[in-house]
Each structure stands twice: as C-alpha cells, then as structure tokens.
Design a protein around this motif. Structure first.
Motif, PDB file in Angstrom:
ATOM      1  N   UNK A 117       0.833  -1.198   0.000  1.00 55.27           N
ATOM      2  CA  UNK A 117       0.000   0.000   0.000  1.00 55.27           C
ATOM      3  C   UNK A 117       0.870   1.251   0.000  1.00 55.27           C
ATOM      4  N   UNK A 118       1.901   1.254   0.828  1.00 51.94           N
ATOM      5  CA  UNK A 118       2.784   2.419   0.878  1.00 51.94           C
ATOM      6  C   UNK A 118       3.519   2.618  -0.436  1.00 51.94           C
ATOM      7  N   UNK A 119       3.933   1.531  -1.090  1.00 52.84           N
ATOM      8  CA  UNK A 119       4.658   1.674  -2.351  1.00 52.84           C
ATOM      9  C   UNK A 119       3.747   2.199  -3.451  1.00 52.84           C
ATOM     10  N   UNK A 120       2.471   1.887  -3.372  1.00 49.11           N
ATOM     11  CA  UNK A 120       1.514   2.405  -4.350  1.00 49.11           C
ATOM     12  C   UNK A 120       1.119   3.841  -4.026  1.00 49.11           C
ATOM     13  N   UNK A 121       0.759   4.086  -2.771  1.00 47.86           N
ATOM     14  CA  UNK A 121       0.112   5.353  -2.408  1.00 47.86           C
ATOM     15  C   UNK A 121       1.059   6.428  -1.894  1.00 47.86           C
ATOM     16  N   UNK A 122       2.058   6.058  -1.126  1.00 42.52           N
ATOM     17  CA  UNK A 122       2.938   7.063  -0.528  1.00 42.52           C
ATOM     18  C   UNK A 122       4.385   6.576  -0.479  1.00 42.52           C
ATOM     19  N   UNK A 123       4.972   6.290  -1.658  1.00 43.16           N
ATOM     20  CA  UNK A 123       6.353   5.804  -1.685  1.00 43.16           C
ATOM     21  C   UNK A 123       7.322   6.882  -1.226  1.00 43.16           C
ATOM     22  N   UNK A 124       8.413   6.450  -0.625  1.00 39.16           N
ATOM     23  CA  UNK A 124       9.384   7.404  -0.091  1.00 39.16           C
ATOM     24  C   UNK A 124      10.278   7.999  -1.182  1.00 39.16           C
ATOM     25  N   UNK A 125      10.621   7.205  -2.196  1.00 39.39           N
ATOM     26  CA  UNK A 125      11.625   7.666  -3.167  1.00 39.39           C
ATOM     27  C   UNK A 125      11.150   7.619  -4.614  1.00 39.39           C
ATOM     28  N   UNK A 126       9.859   7.423  -4.850  1.00 37.50           N
ATOM     29  CA  UNK A 126       9.364   7.398  -6.232  1.00 37.50           C
ATOM     30  C   UNK A 126       8.011   8.086  -6.298  1.00 37.50           C
ATOM     31  N   UNK A 127       7.462   8.220  -7.492  1.00 41.25           N
ATOM     32  CA  UNK A 127       6.195   8.919  -7.700  1.00 41.25           C
ATOM     33  C   UNK A 127       5.012   7.993  -7.415  1.00 41.25           C
ATOM     34  N   UNK A 128       4.033   8.429  -6.639  1.00 41.27           N
ATOM     35  CA  UNK A 128       2.850   7.607  -6.413  1.00 41.27           C
ATOM     36  C   UNK A 128       2.164   7.261  -7.727  1.00 41.27           C
ATOM     37  N   UNK A 129       1.612   6.063  -7.811  1.00 40.53           N
ATOM     38  CA  UNK A 129       0.959   5.626  -9.049  1.00 40.53           C
ATOM     39  C   UNK A 129      -0.185   6.565  -9.412  1.00 40.53           C
ATOM     40  N   UNK A 130      -0.962   6.985  -8.419  1.00 41.27           N
ATOM     41  CA  UNK A 130      -2.089   7.883  -8.700  1.00 41.27           C
ATOM     42  C   UNK A 130      -1.617   9.182  -9.349  1.00 41.27           C
ATOM     43  N   UNK A 131      -0.477   9.691  -8.910  1.00 44.69           N
ATOM     44  CA  UNK A 131       0.071  10.917  -9.499  1.00 44.69           C
ATOM     45  C   UNK A 131       0.477  10.686 -10.951  1.00 44.69           C
ATOM     46  N   UNK A 132       1.089   9.549 -11.234  1.00 41.79           N
ATOM     47  CA  UNK A 132       1.491   9.239 -12.599  1.00 41.79           C
ATOM     48  C   UNK A 132       0.279   9.152 -13.521  1.00 41.79           C
ATOM     49  N   UNK A 133      -0.765   8.481 -13.048  1.00 42.79           N
ATOM     50  CA  UNK A 133      -1.973   8.374 -13.870  1.00 42.79           C
ATOM     51  C   UNK A 133      -2.605   9.747 -14.062  1.00 42.79           C
ATOM     52  N   UNK A 134      -2.684  10.537 -13.002  1.00 43.68           N
ATOM     53  CA  UNK A 134      -3.292  11.859 -13.105  1.00 43.68           C
ATOM     54  C   UNK A 134      -2.567  12.792 -14.056  1.00 43.68           C
ATOM     55  N   UNK A 135      -1.244  12.780 -14.019  1.00 44.66           N
ATOM     56  CA  UNK A 135      -0.497  13.708 -14.884  1.00 44.66           C
ATOM     57  C   UNK A 135      -0.552  13.302 -16.355  1.00 44.66           C
ATOM     58  N   UNK A 136      -0.966  12.068 -16.640  1.00 44.62           N
ATOM     59  CA  UNK A 136      -1.076  11.641 -18.039  1.00 44.62           C
ATOM     60  C   UNK A 136      -2.142  12.424 -18.787  1.00 44.62           C
TER      61      UNK A 136
END
Length: 219
Positions: A117-136
C-alpha cells in the motif's frame, strides 16, 4: 498512435506484485470469452514474452519496453482487447508515462499488505501511481486521465489484511475491484506453462465485473 476504438488495458505496479502472471491469465480469460486479444510486454525483463513462447499462447504478444510506446503502439483492431504488462513504475517511469498516454483503463496490481500500500500510495523515493496516472491527462487528447482501478492480488484466505487495506484504499479515493486474485498454486506457478480454463476462475469473474461496471464492452 492508436487509430481505432481498440481497448487498451494497462497493468501496472511499483514492483513485483504478480502483474505479469495476471496479464497472461487475463489474456487467456478474455480469449476464452471470445474477445480478440493482443498482449504487450512493456517490461525490460520480457518475462511475459518468454512465457508466451514457451507456452504457445493462442494470441500475439508484442514487446515495447520504451518511452516511445505511445507512438509505436499498434492496436489490435475494432472490438479488440490489448493488455500491456508495464515495467515497474518505481524503476521505469518513462515506460509507464508513455503507456498511460494511450491507455483506456489502468489496473494497479498489489498485494493487500501495508508495505505494498505504501509503495503504491505514498512511496518514499518514487512517484505515487495515482500521481502518474493523473499527470497523463496533459498528454491525452481528451485532457482526462484514464479510469484507474486496484486489483488485490495474492490474497490469502481468512486474513484481516485484505479488509484493512481495501478500507485504506477506498478512504484514499481508489476504485477497488470486488473480485480479488487468491493465492493458488495453479496461478502462482502458471508462468512458463500452457494455460487452460482461465475464464472459469477469478479472472473470468474479473471480466464479468469489468463488464458490469461499464469498463469494457461485451464481446
């Protein structure tokens, strides 16, 4: 770029969460449901492509693990289902960003654990998946991001974690499929071997749920 109304489903995850296995099984379930199917291996490991060659998949599997996926992607055709196994978002964001430009549906594959869950929603060193989808949205003709759903994968029976993680995802405004993929040896050990009757288990149920929610059209 795409030129017709083929459906492209992007299977994504930050790391290894069973996404390649799910892609192969989904492809077979769609094929058994009489959809025209084409898979894409957009992971540099090319495990999906290797599996397809070893098991002689009854539909094509193409490869394109690059930032030019959107420009070079050729849809299967009208009423066809294209499914792409996208390289890990935390390691290969350039591939994910390109696929998201042309995806019609995004499915996040994750295990119901706090670590995932943390790696998907609030990763420490990468972009959250939701952010990647939204910026598309900025790179899409519609200026809207594709719909995004979470598929809980490798779910163990009678464990509290699934309910807890599902609740956290819903609180964070993620869409979560009711169907989940259980831990089964027939699924876990599928990679490298021929697949039969994929549509009679959870992957067939997933197609039915996607149809009921209007995410895909009936064959």
């Amino acid at each position: 770029m795409r030129r017709d109304p083929a459906m492209l489903i992007a299977n994504i995850s930050p790391r290894s969460m069973g996404k390649t296995t799910d892609t192969g099984m989904m492809g077979h379930a769609f094929h058994e449901a009489e959809y025209p199917v084409q898979l894409w291996d957009a992971d540099e490991s090319e495990h999906l492509k290797q599996w397809s060659e070893l098991a002689d998949f009854p539909f094509p599997v193409e490869t394109n693990a690059s930032a030019k996926f959107a420009e070079e992607y050729t849809p299967l055709g009208e009423a066809g289902i294209d499914i792409v196994d996208v390289g890990h978002t935390e390691n290969h964001p350039h591939i994910a960003d390109s696929v998201l430009k042309v995806a019609d549906l995004v499915i996040i594959h994750m295990e119901p654990s706090m670590a995932d869950y943390q790696r998907v929603h609030q990763p420490r060193t990468s972009t959250p998946v939701k952010t990647m989808v939204g910026r598309s949205a900025f790179d899409r003709p519609s200026r809207t991001a594709p719909p995004m759903w979470v598929l809980l994968n490798r779910v163990r029976p009678n464990v509290r974690s699934e309910k807890e993680i599902r609740g956290l995802l819903i609180e964070a405004d993620y869409n979560v499929f009711t169907v989940r993929i259980p831990v089964l040896d027939d699924i876990k050990q599928a990679t490298g071997f021929p697949v039969e009757n994929a549509g009679k288990g959870p992957f067939g149920e997933l197609i039915t749920e996607m149809q009921a929610r209007g995410l895909i059209k009936s064959a």
